[in-house]
Design an enzyme around this catalytic site. Sequence first.
Site, PDB file in Angstrom:
ATOM      1  N   LYS A 172      67.944  19.457  38.260  1.00 28.37           N
ATOM      2  CA  LYS A 172      69.386  19.160  38.375  1.00 28.37           C
ATOM      3  C   LYS A 172      69.934  19.699  39.704  1.00 28.37           C
ATOM      4  CE  LYS A 172      73.708  18.364  37.560  1.00 28.37           C
ATOM      5  NZ  LYS A 172      74.393  17.118  37.378  1.00 28.37           N
ATOM      6  N   LYS A 240      80.392  25.576  41.705  1.00 31.43           N
ATOM      7  CA  LYS A 240      79.515  26.368  40.824  1.00 31.43           C
ATOM      8  C   LYS A 240      78.057  25.908  40.964  1.00 31.43           C
ATOM      9  CE  LYS A 240      78.852  24.672  36.958  1.00 31.43           C
ATOM     10  NZ  LYS A 240      77.891  23.814  36.288  1.00 31.43           N
TER      11      LYS A 240
HETATM   12  P1  NAP Z   1      85.013  20.183  31.897  1.00 29.12           P
HETATM   13  O1  NAP Z   1      85.676  18.890  31.706  1.00 29.12           O
HETATM   14  O2  NAP Z   1      85.663  21.239  32.726  1.00 29.12           O
HETATM   15  O3  NAP Z   1      84.677  20.783  30.445  1.00 29.12           O
HETATM   16  C1  NAP Z   1      84.135  22.053  30.307  1.00 29.12           C
HETATM   17  C2  NAP Z   1      83.906  22.290  28.839  1.00 29.12           C
HETATM   18  O4  NAP Z   1      83.355  23.607  28.663  1.00 29.12           O
HETATM   19  C3  NAP Z   1      85.199  22.268  28.015  1.00 29.12           C
HETATM   20  O5  NAP Z   1      84.914  21.771  26.736  1.00 29.12           O
HETATM   21  C4  NAP Z   1      85.545  23.758  27.964  1.00 29.12           C
HETATM   22  O6  NAP Z   1      86.392  24.098  26.898  1.00 29.12           O
HETATM   23  C5  NAP Z   1      84.177  24.336  27.761  1.00 29.12           C
HETATM   24  N1  NAP Z   1      84.089  25.752  28.101  1.00 29.12           N
HETATM   25  C6  NAP Z   1      84.127  26.310  29.344  1.00 29.12           C
HETATM   26  N2  NAP Z   1      83.996  27.637  29.259  1.00 29.12           N
HETATM   27  C7  NAP Z   1      83.876  27.942  27.951  1.00 29.12           C
HETATM   28  C8  NAP Z   1      83.701  29.155  27.239  1.00 29.12           C
HETATM   29  N3  NAP Z   1      83.604  30.332  27.862  1.00 29.12           N
HETATM   30  N4  NAP Z   1      83.627  29.086  25.894  1.00 29.12           N
HETATM   31  C9  NAP Z   1      83.703  27.894  25.258  1.00 29.12           C
HETATM   32  N5  NAP Z   1      83.855  26.710  25.869  1.00 29.12           N
HETATM   33  C10 NAP Z   1      83.943  26.736  27.206  1.00 29.12           C
HETATM   34  O7  NAP Z   1      83.540  20.013  32.518  1.00 29.12           O
HETATM   35  P2  NAP Z   1      82.567  18.757  32.473  1.00 29.12           P
HETATM   36  O8  NAP Z   1      82.815  17.949  33.693  1.00 29.12           O
HETATM   37  O9  NAP Z   1      82.590  18.137  31.127  1.00 29.12           O
HETATM   38  O10 NAP Z   1      81.159  19.513  32.727  1.00 29.12           O
HETATM   39  C11 NAP Z   1      80.456  20.164  31.673  1.00 29.12           C
HETATM   40  C12 NAP Z   1      79.057  20.514  32.199  1.00 29.12           C
HETATM   41  O11 NAP Z   1      78.388  19.316  32.617  1.00 29.12           O
HETATM   42  C13 NAP Z   1      79.100  21.444  33.436  1.00 29.12           C
HETATM   43  O12 NAP Z   1      78.016  22.340  33.418  1.00 29.12           O
HETATM   44  C14 NAP Z   1      78.971  20.474  34.584  1.00 29.12           C
HETATM   45  O13 NAP Z   1      78.429  21.090  35.739  1.00 29.12           O
HETATM   46  C15 NAP Z   1      78.027  19.431  33.981  1.00 29.12           C
HETATM   47  N6  NAP Z   1      78.130  18.083  34.585  1.00 29.12           N
HETATM   48  C16 NAP Z   1      79.318  17.468  34.805  1.00 29.12           C
HETATM   49  C17 NAP Z   1      79.347  16.207  35.390  1.00 29.12           C
HETATM   50  C18 NAP Z   1      80.625  15.474  35.702  1.00 29.12           C
HETATM   51  O14 NAP Z   1      80.560  14.446  36.420  1.00 29.12           O
HETATM   52  N7  NAP Z   1      81.775  15.879  35.175  1.00 29.12           N
HETATM   53  C19 NAP Z   1      78.164  15.553  35.731  1.00 29.12           C
HETATM   54  C20 NAP Z   1      76.972  16.185  35.464  1.00 29.12           C
HETATM   55  C21 NAP Z   1      76.964  17.455  34.897  1.00 29.12           C
HETATM   56  P3  NAP Z   1      88.004  23.915  27.057  1.00 29.12           P
HETATM   57  O15 NAP Z   1      88.273  22.484  26.741  1.00 29.12           O
HETATM   58  O16 NAP Z   1      88.575  24.865  26.080  1.00 29.12           O
HETATM   59  O17 NAP Z   1      88.343  24.291  28.487  1.00 29.12           O
END
Ligand code: NAP
Length: 296
Positions: A172, A240
Amino acid sequence: MTEHIGFVGLGIMGQGMAHNLLKAGFPLTVWNRTTSKTEALAEACAQVAETPAQVAAQSNIIVICVSDTPDVESVLFEKDGLFEAIQPGSLVIDCSTISPVATQKFARKLAEKQTAMLDAPISGGNEGAVNGTLAIMVGGATADVERAMPVLKAMGKTITHVGDCGAGQTVKLVNQILVVNNMLGVAEALLFAQAGGVDLEKALQAVEAGAAGSWMLSNRGPQVLERDWRPGFTIDLQQKDLRLVLEAADKFGTPIPSTSLIFQLYRTLQKQGLGAEGNHALVKALEHVAGFAINE
Ligand code: NAP
Protein backbone atom coordinates in the site's frame (compact mmCIF):
# COMPACT_ATOMS: atom_id res chain seq x y z
CA MET A 1 -20.91 -21.74 7.32
CA THR A 2 -22.41 -18.28 6.81
CA GLU A 3 -19.92 -15.81 8.12
CA HIS A 4 -21.40 -12.99 10.19
CA ILE A 5 -19.47 -9.84 9.34
CA GLY A 6 -18.62 -6.99 11.69
CA PHE A 7 -17.53 -3.58 10.39
CA VAL A 8 -15.75 -0.92 12.43
CA GLY A 9 -15.16 2.55 10.90
CA LEU A 10 -17.81 4.00 8.62
CA GLY A 11 -15.91 6.96 7.15
CA ILE A 12 -15.64 7.93 3.48
CA MET A 13 -14.39 4.42 2.58
CA GLY A 14 -16.13 2.29 5.21
CA GLN A 15 -19.64 3.50 4.27
CA GLY A 16 -19.49 2.18 0.72
CA MET A 17 -17.66 -1.00 1.69
CA ALA A 18 -20.19 -1.88 4.41
CA HIS A 19 -23.10 -1.23 2.03
CA ASN A 20 -21.51 -3.58 -0.51
CA LEU A 21 -21.23 -6.33 2.12
CA LEU A 22 -24.95 -5.99 2.79
CA LYS A 23 -25.68 -6.05 -0.96
CA ALA A 24 -23.66 -9.29 -1.20
CA GLY A 25 -26.03 -10.82 1.38
CA PHE A 26 -23.77 -10.99 4.44
CA PRO A 27 -25.35 -10.52 7.86
CA LEU A 28 -23.64 -7.35 9.13
CA THR A 29 -23.09 -5.60 12.46
CA VAL A 30 -21.52 -2.14 12.35
CA TRP A 31 -19.98 0.31 14.78
CA ASN A 32 -18.73 3.85 14.30
CA ARG A 33 -17.34 6.27 16.87
CA THR A 34 -19.66 9.02 15.59
CA THR A 35 -23.01 7.26 15.84
CA SER A 36 -24.80 9.35 13.19
CA LYS A 37 -22.72 7.63 10.46
CA THR A 38 -24.45 4.32 11.23
CA GLU A 39 -27.91 5.62 10.23
CA ALA A 40 -27.81 4.83 6.50
CA LEU A 41 -26.59 1.30 7.25
CA ALA A 42 -29.27 0.75 9.88
CA GLU A 43 -31.85 1.73 7.24
CA ALA A 44 -30.27 -0.83 4.90
CA CYS A 45 -30.82 -3.50 7.62
CA ALA A 46 -27.40 -3.70 9.29
CA GLN A 47 -27.37 -4.22 13.05
CA VAL A 48 -25.78 -1.34 14.93
CA ALA A 49 -23.55 -2.16 17.91
CA GLU A 50 -22.82 0.18 20.82
CA THR A 51 -19.15 -0.79 21.13
CA PRO A 52 -16.49 -2.59 19.06
CA ALA A 53 -16.65 -5.39 21.69
CA GLN A 54 -20.33 -5.87 20.82
CA VAL A 55 -19.36 -6.16 17.13
CA ALA A 56 -16.81 -8.86 18.04
CA ALA A 57 -19.38 -10.77 20.11
CA GLN A 58 -21.73 -10.96 17.11
CA SER A 59 -19.27 -11.61 14.26
CA ASN A 60 -16.70 -14.11 13.04
CA ILE A 61 -15.09 -11.92 10.39
CA ILE A 62 -14.43 -8.32 11.42
CA VAL A 63 -13.41 -5.61 8.95
CA ILE A 64 -11.70 -2.48 10.31
CA CYS A 65 -11.39 0.74 8.29
CA VAL A 66 -10.24 3.59 10.55
CA SER A 67 -7.68 6.36 10.07
CA ASP A 68 -4.25 5.61 11.51
CA THR A 69 -2.16 3.11 13.52
CA PRO A 70 -3.22 4.37 16.99
CA ASP A 71 -6.87 4.24 15.89
CA VAL A 72 -6.64 0.57 14.87
CA GLU A 73 -4.92 -0.13 18.18
CA SER A 74 -7.70 1.69 20.01
CA VAL A 75 -10.64 -0.15 18.39
CA LEU A 76 -8.84 -3.46 18.91
CA PHE A 77 -7.36 -3.21 22.38
CA GLU A 78 -8.81 -0.31 24.39
CA LYS A 79 -11.71 -0.72 26.85
CA ASP A 80 -14.78 -2.08 25.01
CA GLY A 81 -12.50 -2.88 22.07
CA LEU A 82 -12.83 -5.86 19.74
CA PHE A 83 -10.24 -7.93 21.64
CA GLU A 84 -12.40 -8.06 24.79
CA ALA A 85 -15.13 -10.12 23.15
CA ILE A 86 -13.47 -11.68 20.14
CA GLN A 87 -14.43 -15.32 19.63
CA PRO A 88 -11.70 -17.92 19.02
CA GLY A 89 -11.56 -18.77 15.32
CA SER A 90 -12.43 -15.23 14.26
CA LEU A 91 -10.66 -13.37 11.47
CA VAL A 92 -9.81 -9.65 11.55
CA ILE A 93 -9.36 -7.91 8.19
CA ASP A 94 -7.75 -4.50 8.59
CA CYS A 95 -8.42 -2.29 5.56
CA SER A 96 -6.95 0.84 7.14
CA THR A 97 -3.55 2.09 5.94
CA ILE A 98 -1.25 1.76 8.94
CA SER A 99 2.31 0.83 9.93
CA PRO A 100 3.43 -2.61 8.67
CA VAL A 101 5.43 -3.14 11.89
CA ALA A 102 2.45 -2.34 14.15
CA THR A 103 0.32 -4.66 12.00
CA GLN A 104 2.59 -7.58 12.88
CA LYS A 105 2.42 -6.64 16.58
CA PHE A 106 -1.41 -6.54 16.50
CA ALA A 107 -1.52 -9.92 14.70
CA ARG A 108 0.65 -11.52 17.41
CA LYS A 109 -1.64 -10.18 20.15
CA LEU A 110 -4.79 -11.40 18.36
CA ALA A 111 -3.24 -14.86 18.02
CA GLU A 112 -3.43 -15.10 21.83
CA LYS A 113 -7.20 -15.43 21.31
CA GLN A 114 -6.87 -17.85 18.36
CA THR A 115 -7.81 -15.03 16.02
CA ALA A 116 -6.05 -14.50 12.69
CA MET A 117 -5.43 -11.13 11.07
CA LEU A 118 -5.02 -9.98 7.49
CA ASP A 119 -3.73 -6.57 6.50
CA ALA A 120 -5.85 -5.66 3.50
CA PRO A 121 -5.35 -1.98 2.69
CA ILE A 122 -7.35 -0.58 -0.18
CA SER A 123 -6.96 1.72 -3.15
CA GLY A 124 -9.48 3.20 -5.56
CA GLY A 125 -10.86 6.23 -3.74
CA ASN A 126 -14.38 6.75 -2.47
CA GLU A 127 -15.61 5.90 -5.98
CA GLY A 128 -14.02 2.46 -5.70
CA ALA A 129 -15.52 1.94 -2.24
CA VAL A 130 -19.03 2.78 -3.45
CA ASN A 131 -18.78 0.77 -6.68
CA GLY A 132 -17.08 -2.25 -5.10
CA THR A 133 -14.11 -1.89 -7.44
CA LEU A 134 -11.32 -1.36 -4.91
CA ALA A 135 -7.86 -2.79 -5.39
CA ILE A 136 -7.04 -4.70 -2.20
CA MET A 137 -3.48 -5.75 -1.32
CA VAL A 138 -3.51 -8.52 1.22
CA GLY A 139 -0.88 -9.77 3.66
CA GLY A 140 -1.33 -12.91 5.76
CA ALA A 141 -1.61 -16.69 5.69
CA THR A 142 -3.01 -18.32 2.54
CA ALA A 143 -5.82 -20.18 4.36
CA ASP A 144 -7.01 -16.94 5.96
CA VAL A 145 -6.93 -15.14 2.60
CA GLU A 146 -9.04 -17.94 1.10
CA ARG A 147 -11.54 -17.63 3.94
CA ALA A 148 -11.67 -13.85 3.49
CA MET A 149 -12.00 -13.95 -0.30
CA PRO A 150 -15.85 -13.75 -0.56
CA VAL A 151 -15.78 -10.75 1.81
CA LEU A 152 -12.93 -9.06 -0.06
CA LYS A 153 -14.65 -9.72 -3.40
CA ALA A 154 -17.81 -8.02 -2.15
CA MET A 155 -15.77 -4.84 -1.59
CA GLY A 156 -13.12 -4.95 -4.30
CA LYS A 157 -12.37 -6.04 -7.83
CA THR A 158 -8.64 -6.75 -7.79
CA ILE A 159 -7.59 -8.77 -4.76
CA THR A 160 -3.86 -9.57 -4.63
CA HIS A 161 -2.28 -11.74 -1.95
CA VAL A 162 1.11 -10.06 -1.78
CA GLY A 163 2.82 -11.94 1.07
CA ASP A 164 2.86 -12.54 4.81
CA CYS A 165 1.43 -10.34 7.54
CA GLY A 166 2.52 -6.72 6.98
CA ALA A 167 3.26 -7.15 3.25
CA GLY A 168 -0.14 -5.70 2.33
CA GLN A 169 0.70 -2.49 4.18
CA THR A 170 4.14 -2.30 2.54
CA VAL A 171 2.57 -2.66 -0.92
CA LYS A 172 0.00 0.00 0.00
CA LEU A 173 2.90 2.37 0.71
CA VAL A 174 4.28 1.52 -2.74
CA ASN A 175 0.83 2.52 -4.03
CA GLN A 176 0.99 5.83 -2.16
CA ILE A 177 4.42 6.73 -3.60
CA LEU A 178 2.87 6.26 -7.05
CA VAL A 179 -0.33 8.17 -6.21
CA VAL A 180 1.32 11.32 -4.90
CA ASN A 181 4.02 11.48 -7.56
CA ASN A 182 1.27 11.07 -10.12
CA MET A 183 -0.76 13.86 -8.51
CA LEU A 184 2.25 16.18 -8.50
CA GLY A 185 2.71 15.45 -12.21
CA VAL A 186 -0.97 16.20 -12.90
CA ALA A 187 -0.72 19.49 -10.98
CA GLU A 188 2.48 20.58 -12.73
CA ALA A 189 1.12 19.62 -16.16
CA LEU A 190 -2.17 21.51 -15.69
CA LEU A 191 -0.36 24.66 -14.53
CA PHE A 192 1.94 24.36 -17.54
CA ALA A 193 -1.08 23.94 -19.85
CA GLN A 194 -2.70 27.06 -18.45
CA ALA A 195 0.51 29.07 -18.80
CA GLY A 196 0.69 27.85 -22.43
CA GLY A 197 -2.78 29.27 -23.08
CA VAL A 198 -4.44 25.99 -24.16
CA ASP A 199 -7.96 24.86 -23.32
CA LEU A 200 -7.49 22.84 -20.13
CA GLU A 201 -10.42 20.45 -20.66
CA LYS A 202 -9.29 19.67 -24.19
CA ALA A 203 -5.70 19.19 -23.02
CA LEU A 204 -6.89 16.72 -20.39
CA GLN A 205 -9.08 14.83 -22.88
CA ALA A 206 -6.24 14.70 -25.39
CA VAL A 207 -3.68 13.15 -23.06
CA GLU A 208 -5.73 10.89 -20.81
CA ALA A 209 -6.24 8.20 -23.45
CA GLY A 210 -2.54 8.01 -24.27
CA ALA A 211 0.58 6.92 -22.43
CA ALA A 212 0.19 9.71 -19.87
CA GLY A 213 -3.27 8.58 -18.77
CA SER A 214 -3.84 7.66 -15.11
CA TRP A 215 -6.56 7.27 -12.49
CA MET A 216 -5.46 10.48 -10.79
CA LEU A 217 -5.53 12.42 -14.07
CA SER A 218 -8.99 11.16 -15.10
CA ASN A 219 -10.64 11.36 -11.68
CA ARG A 220 -8.94 14.28 -9.96
CA GLY A 221 -7.89 16.34 -13.01
CA PRO A 222 -11.50 17.45 -13.75
CA GLN A 223 -12.00 18.29 -10.05
CA VAL A 224 -8.91 20.53 -10.17
CA LEU A 225 -10.29 22.32 -13.26
CA GLU A 226 -13.55 22.95 -11.39
CA ARG A 227 -11.66 23.94 -8.24
CA ASP A 228 -13.74 21.35 -6.39
CA TRP A 229 -11.68 20.46 -3.34
CA ARG A 230 -14.14 18.04 -1.74
CA PRO A 231 -12.17 15.05 -0.49
CA GLY A 232 -12.18 11.54 -1.85
CA PHE A 233 -9.06 11.25 0.28
CA THR A 234 -8.13 14.06 2.66
CA ILE A 235 -4.78 15.85 2.77
CA ASP A 236 -4.49 14.90 6.45
CA LEU A 237 -4.78 11.17 5.65
CA GLN A 238 -2.47 11.55 2.65
CA GLN A 239 0.10 13.19 4.91
CA LYS A 240 -0.31 10.30 7.37
CA ASP A 241 0.42 7.78 4.59
CA LEU A 242 3.52 9.71 3.49
CA ARG A 243 4.72 9.73 7.09
CA LEU A 244 4.40 5.91 7.03
CA VAL A 245 6.33 5.84 3.71
CA LEU A 246 9.10 8.03 5.13
CA GLU A 247 9.37 5.88 8.27
CA ALA A 248 9.58 2.67 6.22
CA ALA A 249 12.06 4.17 3.72
CA ASP A 250 14.25 5.25 6.63
CA LYS A 251 14.15 1.70 7.99
CA PHE A 252 14.96 0.24 4.55
CA GLY A 253 17.67 2.89 3.89
CA THR A 254 16.02 3.77 0.55
CA PRO A 255 16.24 7.30 -0.88
CA ILE A 256 12.83 8.71 -1.84
CA PRO A 257 13.67 12.30 -2.84
CA SER A 258 10.54 13.10 -4.77
CA THR A 259 8.09 11.62 -2.22
CA SER A 260 9.93 13.48 0.56
CA LEU A 261 9.39 16.75 -1.33
CA ILE A 262 5.67 16.01 -1.74
CA PHE A 263 5.42 15.24 2.00
CA GLN A 264 6.71 18.79 2.63
CA LEU A 265 4.35 20.33 0.06
CA TYR A 266 1.36 18.68 1.77
CA ARG A 267 2.67 19.99 5.08
CA THR A 268 2.53 23.56 3.74
CA LEU A 269 -1.14 22.97 2.86
CA GLN A 270 -1.87 21.59 6.34
CA LYS A 271 -0.23 24.70 7.81
CA GLN A 272 -2.65 26.79 5.74
CA GLY A 273 -5.58 24.93 7.34
CA LEU A 274 -6.40 22.83 4.25
CA GLY A 275 -6.00 19.37 5.82
CA ALA A 276 -9.66 18.44 5.28
CA GLU A 277 -9.51 19.15 1.52
CA GLY A 278 -8.92 16.41 -1.07
CA ASN A 279 -5.37 15.28 -1.87
CA HIS A 280 -5.70 16.80 -5.37
CA ALA A 281 -5.48 20.23 -3.66
CA LEU A 282 -1.72 19.53 -3.87
CA VAL A 283 -1.95 21.80 -6.91
CA LYS A 284 -2.43 24.75 -4.51
CA ALA A 285 1.13 24.33 -3.24
CA LEU A 286 2.43 24.66 -6.83
CA GLU A 287 0.06 27.56 -7.58
CA HIS A 288 1.61 29.39 -4.66
CA VAL A 289 5.10 28.86 -6.11
CA ALA A 290 3.97 29.73 -9.66
CA GLY A 291 2.15 32.90 -8.63
CA PHE A 292 -1.02 32.04 -10.59
CA ALA A 293 -3.91 29.62 -10.15
CA ILE A 294 -5.76 27.22 -12.44
CA ASN A 295 -9.10 28.56 -13.73
CA GLU A 296 -9.12 31.60 -11.47
P1 NAP B 1 -12.42 9.08 7.11
O1 NAP B 1 -13.54 9.39 6.21
O2 NAP B 1 -11.69 10.18 7.80
O3 NAP B 1 -12.95 8.02 8.20
C1 NAP B 1 -12.14 7.62 9.25
C2 NAP B 1 -12.91 6.61 10.06
O4 NAP B 1 -12.10 6.18 11.16
C3 NAP B 1 -14.19 7.19 10.68
O5 NAP B 1 -15.16 6.17 10.75
C4 NAP B 1 -13.69 7.57 12.07
O6 NAP B 1 -14.72 7.68 13.02
C5 NAP B 1 -12.81 6.40 12.37
N1 NAP B 1 -11.85 6.65 13.44
C6 NAP B 1 -10.74 7.45 13.38
N2 NAP B 1 -10.09 7.41 14.55
C7 NAP B 1 -10.78 6.59 15.37
C8 NAP B 1 -10.59 6.15 16.70
N3 NAP B 1 -9.54 6.54 17.43
N4 NAP B 1 -11.51 5.31 17.22
C9 NAP B 1 -12.56 4.90 16.48
N5 NAP B 1 -12.80 5.26 15.21
C10 NAP B 1 -11.91 6.11 14.66
O7 NAP B 1 -11.28 8.22 6.37
P2 NAP B 1 -11.39 7.29 5.09
O8 NAP B 1 -11.08 8.12 3.90
O9 NAP B 1 -12.63 6.48 5.15
O10 NAP B 1 -10.09 6.36 5.33
C11 NAP B 1 -10.12 5.24 6.21
C12 NAP B 1 -8.83 4.44 5.98
O11 NAP B 1 -8.76 4.02 4.61
C13 NAP B 1 -7.56 5.27 6.26
O12 NAP B 1 -6.55 4.46 6.81
C14 NAP B 1 -7.16 5.73 4.88
O13 NAP B 1 -5.78 6.01 4.79
C15 NAP B 1 -7.57 4.53 4.03
N6 NAP B 1 -7.86 4.83 2.61
C16 NAP B 1 -8.65 5.87 2.24
C17 NAP B 1 -8.87 6.11 0.88
C18 NAP B 1 -9.70 7.27 0.38
O14 NAP B 1 -9.67 7.53 -0.84
N7 NAP B 1 -10.49 7.93 1.22
C19 NAP B 1 -8.31 5.29 -0.09
C20 NAP B 1 -7.55 4.22 0.32
C21 NAP B 1 -7.32 4.01 1.68
P3 NAP B 1 -15.57 9.07 13.14
O15 NAP B 1 -16.63 8.97 12.09
O16 NAP B 1 -16.10 9.06 14.52
O17 NAP B 1 -14.59 10.20 12.91
